[in-house]
Each structure stands twice: as C-alpha cells, then as structure tokens.
Design a protein around this motif. Structure first.
Motif, PDB file in Angstrom:
ATOM      1  N   PHE A  58       0.803  -1.222   0.000  1.00 55.34           N
ATOM      2  CA  PHE A  58       0.000   0.000   0.000  1.00 55.34           C
ATOM      3  C   PHE A  58       0.840   1.278   0.000  1.00 55.34           C
ATOM      4  CE2 PHE A  58      -3.188  -3.103   1.311  1.00 55.34           C
ATOM      5  CZ  PHE A  58      -4.237  -2.736   0.496  1.00 55.34           C
ATOM      6  N   ASP A  59       2.145   1.147  -0.259  1.00 56.28           N
ATOM      7  CA  ASP A  59       3.016   2.331  -0.317  1.00 56.28           C
ATOM      8  C   ASP A  59       2.838   3.238   0.889  1.00 56.28           C
ATOM      9  OD1 ASP A  59       4.482   1.931  -2.599  1.00 56.28           O
ATOM     10  OD2 ASP A  59       2.931   2.722  -3.928  1.00 56.28           O
ATOM     11  N   THR A  60       2.989   2.662   2.069  1.00 54.35           N
ATOM     12  CA  THR A  60       2.857   3.468   3.284  1.00 54.35           C
ATOM     13  C   THR A  60       3.676   2.816   4.394  1.00 54.35           C
ATOM     14  OG1 THR A  60       1.250   4.487   4.767  1.00 54.35           O
ATOM     15  CG2 THR A  60       0.783   2.238   4.083  1.00 54.35           C
ATOM     16  N   TYR A  61       3.906   3.544   5.478  1.00 50.98           N
ATOM     17  CA  TYR A  61       4.633   2.953   6.602  1.00 50.98           C
ATOM     18  C   TYR A  61       3.677   2.186   7.508  1.00 50.98           C
ATOM     19  CZ  TYR A  61       8.703   5.672   5.270  1.00 50.98           C
ATOM     20  OH  TYR A  61       9.762   6.190   4.579  1.00 50.98           O
ATOM     21  N   TRP A  62       4.196   1.143   8.155  1.00 49.05           N
ATOM     22  CA  TRP A  62       3.431   0.461   9.198  1.00 49.05           C
ATOM     23  C   TRP A  62       3.503   1.335  10.434  1.00 49.05           C
ATOM     24  CZ3 TRP A  62       0.569  -3.500   7.730  1.00 49.05           C
ATOM     25  CH2 TRP A  62       0.998  -4.326   6.694  1.00 49.05           C
ATOM     26  N   LEU A  63       2.404   1.899  10.801  1.00 49.57           N
ATOM     27  CA  LEU A  63       2.365   2.845  11.906  1.00 49.57           C
ATOM     28  C   LEU A  63       2.706   2.166  13.232  1.00 49.57           C
ATOM     29  CD1 LEU A  63       1.469   5.806  12.431  1.00 49.57           C
ATOM     30  CD2 LEU A  63      -0.770   4.879  13.032  1.00 49.57           C
ATOM     31  N   ASN A  64       3.566   2.801  14.025  1.00 53.67           N
ATOM     32  CA  ASN A  64       3.793   2.342  15.393  1.00 53.67           C
ATOM     33  C   ASN A  64       3.083   3.327  16.317  1.00 53.67           C
ATOM     34  OD1 ASN A  64       4.905   2.023  18.065  1.00 53.67           O
ATOM     35  ND2 ASN A  64       6.466   0.716  17.157  1.00 53.67           N
ATOM     36  N   GLU A  65       1.883   2.962  16.730  1.00 53.43           N
ATOM     37  CA  GLU A  65       1.018   3.889  17.470  1.00 53.43           C
ATOM     38  C   GLU A  65       1.634   4.334  18.791  1.00 53.43           C
ATOM     39  OE1 GLU A  65      -2.694   1.774  17.646  1.00 53.43           O
ATOM     40  OE2 GLU A  65      -3.108   2.119  15.506  1.00 53.43           O
ATOM     41  N   ASP A  66       2.291   3.407  19.484  1.00 47.85           N
ATOM     42  CA  ASP A  66       2.895   3.771  20.776  1.00 47.85           C
ATOM     43  C   ASP A  66       3.976   4.836  20.594  1.00 47.85           C
ATOM     44  OD1 ASP A  66       1.267   1.977  22.027  1.00 47.85           O
ATOM     45  OD2 ASP A  66       2.755   0.363  22.096  1.00 47.85           O
ATOM     46  N   LYS A  67       4.783   4.659  19.561  1.00 50.34           N
ATOM     47  CA  LYS A  67       5.844   5.643  19.302  1.00 50.34           C
ATOM     48  C   LYS A  67       5.253   7.011  18.951  1.00 50.34           C
ATOM     49  CE  LYS A  67       9.586   2.594  17.731  1.00 50.34           C
ATOM     50  NZ  LYS A  67      10.350   2.124  16.556  1.00 50.34           N
ATOM     51  N   VAL A  68       4.160   7.012  18.192  1.00 45.33           N
ATOM     52  CA  VAL A  68       3.526   8.278  17.815  1.00 45.33           C
ATOM     53  C   VAL A  68       3.000   8.993  19.063  1.00 45.33           C
ATOM     54  CG1 VAL A  68       1.643   9.358  16.525  1.00 45.33           C
ATOM     55  CG2 VAL A  68       2.932   7.484  15.485  1.00 45.33           C
ATOM     56  N   VAL A  69       2.311   8.250  19.911  1.00 44.59           N
ATOM     57  CA  VAL A  69       1.747   8.857  21.129  1.00 44.59           C
ATOM     58  C   VAL A  69       2.859   9.381  22.034  1.00 44.59           C
ATOM     59  CG1 VAL A  69       0.436   8.401  23.252  1.00 44.59           C
ATOM     60  CG2 VAL A  69      -0.408   7.549  21.048  1.00 44.59           C
ATOM     61  N   ASP A  70       3.920   8.598  22.217  1.00 48.11           N
ATOM     62  CA  ASP A  70       5.048   9.043  23.054  1.00 48.11           C
ATOM     63  C   ASP A  70       5.662  10.323  22.497  1.00 48.11           C
ATOM     64  OD1 ASP A  70       4.719   6.955  24.746  1.00 48.11           O
ATOM     65  OD2 ASP A  70       6.444   5.784  24.046  1.00 48.11           O
ATOM     66  N   GLU A  71       5.839  10.341  21.181  1.00 49.42           N
ATOM     67  CA  GLU A  71       6.487  11.487  20.534  1.00 49.42           C
ATOM     68  C   GLU A  71       5.634  12.753  20.660  1.00 49.42           C
ATOM     69  OE1 GLU A  71       9.494  11.078  19.053  1.00 49.42           O
ATOM     70  OE2 GLU A  71       9.652  13.168  18.410  1.00 49.42           O
ATOM     71  N   MET A  72       4.300  12.578  20.614  1.00 52.41           N
ATOM     72  CA  MET A  72       3.412  13.753  20.591  1.00 52.41           C
ATOM     73  C   MET A  72       2.993  14.239  21.971  1.00 52.41           C
ATOM     74  SD  MET A  72       0.956  12.867  17.335  1.00 52.41           S
ATOM     75  CE  MET A  72      -0.120  14.291  17.615  1.00 52.41           C
ATOM     76  N   GLU A  73       3.150  13.388  22.982  1.00 56.80           N
ATOM     77  CA  GLU A  73       2.601  13.693  24.312  1.00 56.80           C
ATOM     78  C   GLU A  73       2.964  15.098  24.799  1.00 56.80           C
ATOM     79  OE1 GLU A  73       0.121  13.137  26.963  1.00 56.80           O
ATOM     80  OE2 GLU A  73       0.753  11.081  26.535  1.00 56.80           O
ATOM     81  N   GLU A  74       4.235  15.427  24.699  1.00 55.01           N
ATOM     82  CA  GLU A  74       4.696  16.712  25.230  1.00 55.01           C
ATOM     83  C   GLU A  74       4.117  17.894  24.445  1.00 55.01           C
ATOM     84  OE1 GLU A  74       9.042  18.304  26.406  1.00 55.01           O
ATOM     85  OE2 GLU A  74       8.823  16.116  26.300  1.00 55.01           O
ATOM     86  N   MET A  75       4.094  17.758  23.119  1.00 57.12           N
ATOM     87  CA  MET A  75       3.585  18.891  22.320  1.00 57.12           C
ATOM     88  C   MET A  75       2.088  19.093  22.504  1.00 57.12           C
ATOM     89  SD  MET A  75       4.044  17.534  18.357  1.00 57.12           S
ATOM     90  CE  MET A  75       5.439  16.442  18.303  1.00 57.12           C
ATOM     91  N   MET A  76       1.350  18.035  22.855  1.00 50.05           N
ATOM     92  CA  MET A  76      -0.086  18.169  23.041  1.00 50.05           C
ATOM     93  C   MET A  76      -0.435  18.772  24.398  1.00 50.05           C
ATOM     94  SD  MET A  76      -1.095  17.175  20.171  1.00 50.05           S
ATOM     95  CE  MET A  76      -2.842  17.256  20.449  1.00 50.05           C
ATOM     96  N   ALA A  77       0.465  18.615  25.354  1.00 47.59           N
ATOM     97  CA  ALA A  77       0.164  19.000  26.746  1.00 47.59           C
ATOM     98  C   ALA A  77      -0.158  20.490  26.881  1.00 47.59           C
ATOM     99  CB  ALA A  77       1.336  18.632  27.642  1.00 47.59           C
ATOM    100  N   GLY A  78       0.509  21.322  26.091  1.00 47.01           N
ATOM    101  CA  GLY A  78       0.316  22.763  26.231  1.00 47.01           C
ATOM    102  C   GLY A  78      -0.889  23.317  25.490  1.00 47.01           C
TER     103      GLY A  78
END
Ligand code: ADP
Ligand code: MN
Length: 179
Positions: A58-78
């Motif tokens: 499907f010409d796409t990456y296999w999403l790693n949901e845990d990594k996405v949530v960890d990466e975004m947690e700080e930026m979403m907090a504010g």
C-alpha cells in the motif's frame, strides 16, 4: 480516581478523515487563521521513524502507534495544536477538544488520490473506507459525541465554511457543561 489535568490555554483540534478528504489543506488554513501549530502526523511518522518499516503493498509505513503517542505527548500538553491524520482511535481521548471528520464524495476521493499518483489498490481501499465511513465510526467510538464534528469537504466553498467553523470553535469554545 482520575486526576484532573490543568486546563489547556488553547484547544487542541484533530482534523481526521479518509485520505483525499482535505485534511492537510484544511488544517493548514485553520492553523494559520486561528494561530495554532499544525502537526501533520504522517510527516512526523516518516521524519522521526515512528513506524515498523514500509508496507510495499500500500506504499505506506506500518504505523507504530505507541511511538507516535510518546512522541506527541509533550507537544499536546500545552494546547494550541491542530493535528492532521487519517486515523484517530489510538490517540488519547484527553488530547482533543474538537475532532473534525471531513467527508467527501467517492468521485472526489478518487480524483484527488489519482491526481496524487496513488496506486489503484490504494485508491480503491480509501474509496471503500470513505463509503463505509470507517473514520467517522472510529471517531464516534473514541470521543464524546459532542466534540465530534462531521463536515462535508467536496468544494472550495465547503472548505472555507469548515475553516470558519473550526476557527469559531477555537476563538469561542463552548462553555463546559455543568456537572
Ligand atoms: P488529505 O490531507 O485529507 O489527504 P489534502 O488536503 O491533501 O487531503 O487534499 C487533497 C487534494 O484535494 C488537494 O489537491 C486539495 O486541494 C483537494 N481538496 C481537498 N479538499 C477540497 C475541497 N473541499 N474542495 C476542493 N478541493 C479539495
Ligand atoms: Mn494529508
């Protein structure tokens, strides 16, 4: 007992929907007009390697949901984030004050994705996803009904109206319901 987090100074918005519904374009306009910071999750996944390799079929990456949530947690907090992604159920519910689900007619999805050079199987998969309203169902299962906003995105007029609605929400969020 669920600890209450401090209120966000500015709301977080999620713009979701099938690929080709207009998320990135809409989110960019909202971010600009409302002074939010735009987070294109697909780009973050690619740039920061938040995936488990490439899906050639499907010409796409296999999403790693845990990594996405960890990466975004700080930026979403504010607060003050306008997030754009084609799936929405794996984000923590508490992140978002408004979840916009963009919808488009099948022929529009088809034309937009073909114009983007997607392979036929990927176009077909996304057309079916839109027909089956997969993203809308996912949003309704994952977030409170009163923060999910389904909006048509077939024409430029639709898009302008959608941006206005979302910006109005950011500028005048509805008062919290009394307990
Ligand atoms: P997504 O991020 O959901 O995949 P994009 O924002 O990249 O969608 O839009 C895909 C294409 O469709 C772009 O060329 C965009 O200009 C066009 N498009 C999106 N929404 C609309 C709309 N409501 N009216 C007209 N064209 C649109
Ligand atoms: Mn996009």
């Amino acid at each position: 007992v669920v600890p209450t987090s401090p209120p966000r100074s500015s709301p977080n918005i999620l713009v979701t929907g099938t690929p080709g519904t207009g998320k990135t374009t809409t989110a960019e306009m909202v971010a600009l007009a409302a002074g939010l910071e735009k987070v294109t999750v697909g780009e973050l996944v690619k740039e920061r390697g938040l995936h488990d390799g490439y899906n050639d079929e499907f010409d796409t990456y296999w999403l790693n949901e845990d990594k996405v949530v960890d990466e975004m947690e700080e930026m979403m907090a504010g607060g003050g984030m306008c997030v754009d992604f084609h799936t929405c159920g794996f984000f923590p519910e508490r992140w978002f004050d408004l979840v916009v689900v963009l919808r488009a007619e099948t022929n529009n999805i088809y034309d937009r994705l073909e114009g983007r050079g997607y392979k036929q199987n990927k176009i077909q998969e996304n057309v079916e996803c839109e027909i089956m309203q997969v993203v809308l169902d996912e949003a309704r299962e994952s977030y409170k009904a009163d923060i999910v906003m389904e909006l048509p995105s077939n024409t430029v007029e639709d898009m302008e109206a959608n941006v206005d609605k979302i910006v109005a929400f950011v500028e005048h969020p509805p008062a919290e319901a009394s307990p």
